[in-house]
Design a protein around this motif. Structure first.
Motif, PDB file in Angstrom:
ATOM      1  N   ASN A   1      22.159  18.069  22.623  1.00 36.37           N
ATOM      2  CA  ASN A   1      20.865  17.665  21.961  1.00 36.37           C
ATOM      3  C   ASN A   1      19.842  18.620  22.755  1.00 36.37           C
ATOM      4  O   ASN A   1      18.599  18.707  22.125  1.00 36.37           O
TER       5      ASN A   1
ATOM      6  N   CYS B 214      23.327  21.006   8.738  1.00 35.27           N
ATOM      7  CA  CYS B 214      22.110  20.409   8.837  1.00 35.27           C
ATOM      8  C   CYS B 214      21.136  21.365   9.684  1.00 35.27           C
ATOM      9  O   CYS B 214      20.017  21.545   9.189  1.00 35.27           O
ATOM     10  N   LEU B 215      21.730  22.026  10.633  1.00 33.97           N
ATOM     11  CA  LEU B 215      20.978  22.788  11.678  1.00 33.97           C
ATOM     12  C   LEU B 215      20.531  24.103  11.011  1.00 33.97           C
ATOM     13  O   LEU B 215      19.505  24.460  11.078  1.00 33.97           O
TER      14      LEU B 215
ATOM     15  N   ARG C 274      27.313  14.018  18.039  1.00 35.62           N
ATOM     16  CA  ARG C 274      27.916  15.277  18.279  1.00 35.62           C
ATOM     17  C   ARG C 274      29.303  15.784  18.065  1.00 35.62           C
ATOM     18  O   ARG C 274      29.616  16.820  17.793  1.00 35.62           O
TER      19      ARG C 274
ATOM     20  N   THR D 222      18.949  15.263  12.260  1.00 35.44           N
ATOM     21  CA  THR D 222      20.148  16.302  12.632  1.00 35.44           C
ATOM     22  C   THR D 222      20.694  15.634  14.095  1.00 35.44           C
ATOM     23  O   THR D 222      21.882  15.525  14.255  1.00 35.44           O
ATOM     24  N   LEU D 223      19.572  15.357  14.812  1.00 34.80           N
ATOM     25  CA  LEU D 223      20.044  15.008  16.437  1.00 34.80           C
ATOM     26  C   LEU D 223      20.720  13.529  16.272  1.00 34.80           C
ATOM     27  O   LEU D 223      21.339  13.349  17.159  1.00 34.80           O
TER      28      LEU D 223
ATOM     29  N   VAL E  29      24.825  23.662  19.145  1.00 32.80           N
ATOM     30  CA  VAL E  29      25.132  22.433  17.931  1.00 32.80           C
ATOM     31  C   VAL E  29      25.813  21.311  19.008  1.00 32.80           C
ATOM     32  O   VAL E  29      25.393  20.158  18.722  1.00 32.80           O
ATOM     33  N   TRP E  30      26.381  21.607  20.088  1.00 33.50           N
ATOM     34  CA  TRP E  30      26.963  20.724  21.070  1.00 33.50           C
ATOM     35  C   TRP E  30      25.934  19.614  21.747  1.00 33.50           C
ATOM     36  O   TRP E  30      26.269  18.780  22.484  1.00 33.50           O
TER      37      TRP E  30
ATOM     38  N   ARG F 151      26.668  18.833  11.810  1.00 36.72           N
ATOM     39  CA  ARG F 151      25.390  18.806  12.378  1.00 36.72           C
ATOM     40  C   ARG F 151      25.288  20.542  12.065  1.00 36.72           C
ATOM     41  O   ARG F 151      23.680  20.834  11.980  1.00 36.72           O
TER      42      ARG F 151
ATOM     43  N   ILE G 232      22.796  12.667  14.147  1.00 32.77           N
ATOM     44  CA  ILE G 232      24.377  12.732  13.701  1.00 32.77           C
ATOM     45  C   ILE G 232      25.065  12.796  15.213  1.00 32.77           C
ATOM     46  O   ILE G 232      24.856  13.820  15.979  1.00 32.77           O
TER      47      ILE G 232
END
Length: 349
Positions: free
Chosen positions: A330, A282-283, A273, A268-269, A327-328, A279, A271
């Protein structure tokens, strides 16, 4: 009855037969929605066939293989979709599953309208998933046989989790690369491997969560070799004290599941931002999966089907809402994951 439309198939019907996947589909980039949503519907129809316990296992297997041939365009002696629906729909306790079976013809027609590359990808993923269902029907006894059969070893469990979920991470990665340019950067092979482990993380969580229910229909996905190491046999897991006696083994499998989840988070990370929708898609399964795993390792009656470790839908929605600010970043995602990881490890280590 008028033939269901694409909007119905990927809207109300998909929402009716999925728990949380519908949320994921709605947030996906638009170009991925048709192939991913259709793959889910066809796989869910195959799963409904495989799980219709009022029909003999050998007949379910025949109908499952028939659907697989139709998905792959090999009609031959395959039973037509309306025949499958007519035979099985009346046995469905949930109306959405009955409607799903009755909608197989338009779903198969929609498959033929996909771009050739997408059509081939959907055929491959549905075929692999149905191989996992075939494995169940060939490996385990009839649900009413009053016998419990376990997978032989960890290698068999790993192969099973690939067939029923790891392959989905593979498919997802291929769909992302095809439809969202720039989302898969760097080593695509590493992303594929992480995607497979992403799927395995979710399936291992399901295996542990649903173990009590599966045991009561004769299916033990916990390997016999691991049971033996802990002084257990498959039928021991049905005893009143089973949850306590098998806790150390469950903790060992939960630790393996955490290793898979770390790869899911890395996926996920990786991908960028700017692909916020991707994201989030996936999250959300990671959020739900990790919270479910935490509930599971804290559950003293984890093998009792009446005490299953399952998040209520209201909690799922709250978790989805809380993910939007994270989500924005990391950094925020890493901190959240580390917090969940520590919470689970504090119980199982």
């Amino acid at each position: 009855m008028r033939e269901p439309s694409r909007a119905f198939l990927l809207g109300p019907l998909l929402k009716g037969v999925s728990r949380s996947f519908y949320l994921t589909l709605r947030v996906l980039p638009a170009r991925m929605r048709d192939p991913v949503g259709l793959a889910y519907l066809l796989a869910r129809a195959a799963d409904t066939i495989a799980d219709t316990a009022l029909v003999a296992p050998e007949r379910r297997l025949a109908l499952l293989l028939s659907l697989r041939r139709q998905v792959n365009g090999n009609m031959g002696d395959a039973a037509p979709a309306p025949s499958i629906a007519a035979e099985l729909a009346r046995h469905q306790q949930l109306s959405d599953e009955r409607i799903l079976l009755e909608s197989l013809d338009p779903a198969l027609a929609m498959l033929m309208q996909l771009d050739p590359a997408d059509r081939q990808a959907v055929r491959q993923i549905v075929s692999t998933l149905s191989e996992g269902m075939e494995f169940d029907l060939r490996t385990f006894p009839d649900e009413r046989a009053a016998r419990v059969v376990a997978l032989p070893d960890l290698a068999a469990l790993d192969h099973y989790t690939y067939m029923v979920a790891g392959c989905v991470g593979e498919f997802w990665t291929h769909m992302t690369a095809a439809h969202v340019p720039g989302a898969i950067n760097g080593d695509s092979g590493a992303m594929l491997r992480s995607g497979i482990r992403f799927g395995k993380a979710l399936q291992m969580t399901n295996v542990l969560r649903d173990c009590g229910k599966d045991l009561r229909i004769g299916r033990c996905y916990l390997p016999a070799s691991l049971l033996e190491q802990h002084g257990l046999a498959p039928r021991d897991l049905l005893l009143p004290d089973a949850s306590a006696r098998a806790r150390a083994m469950m903790h060992a499998l939960a630790a393996m599941t955490l290793d898979h989840f770390q790869q899911a988070m890395a996926y996920t990370l990786a991908i960028p931002r700017r692909f916020v929708r991707l994201r989030l898609a996936c999250l959300w399964p990671i959020l739900i999966g990790m919270e479910t795993l935490l509930l599971l390792v804290r559950n003293d009656q984890w093998l009792d089907p009446a005490s299953a470790s399952k998040m209520p839908r209201s909690q799922v929605y709250r978790m989805v809402a809380s993910s939007l600010p994270m989500v924005w970043s990391n950094g925020l995602l890493r901190r959240w994951f580390a917090h969940q990881l520590r919470g689970i490890e504090a119980v199982i280590r």
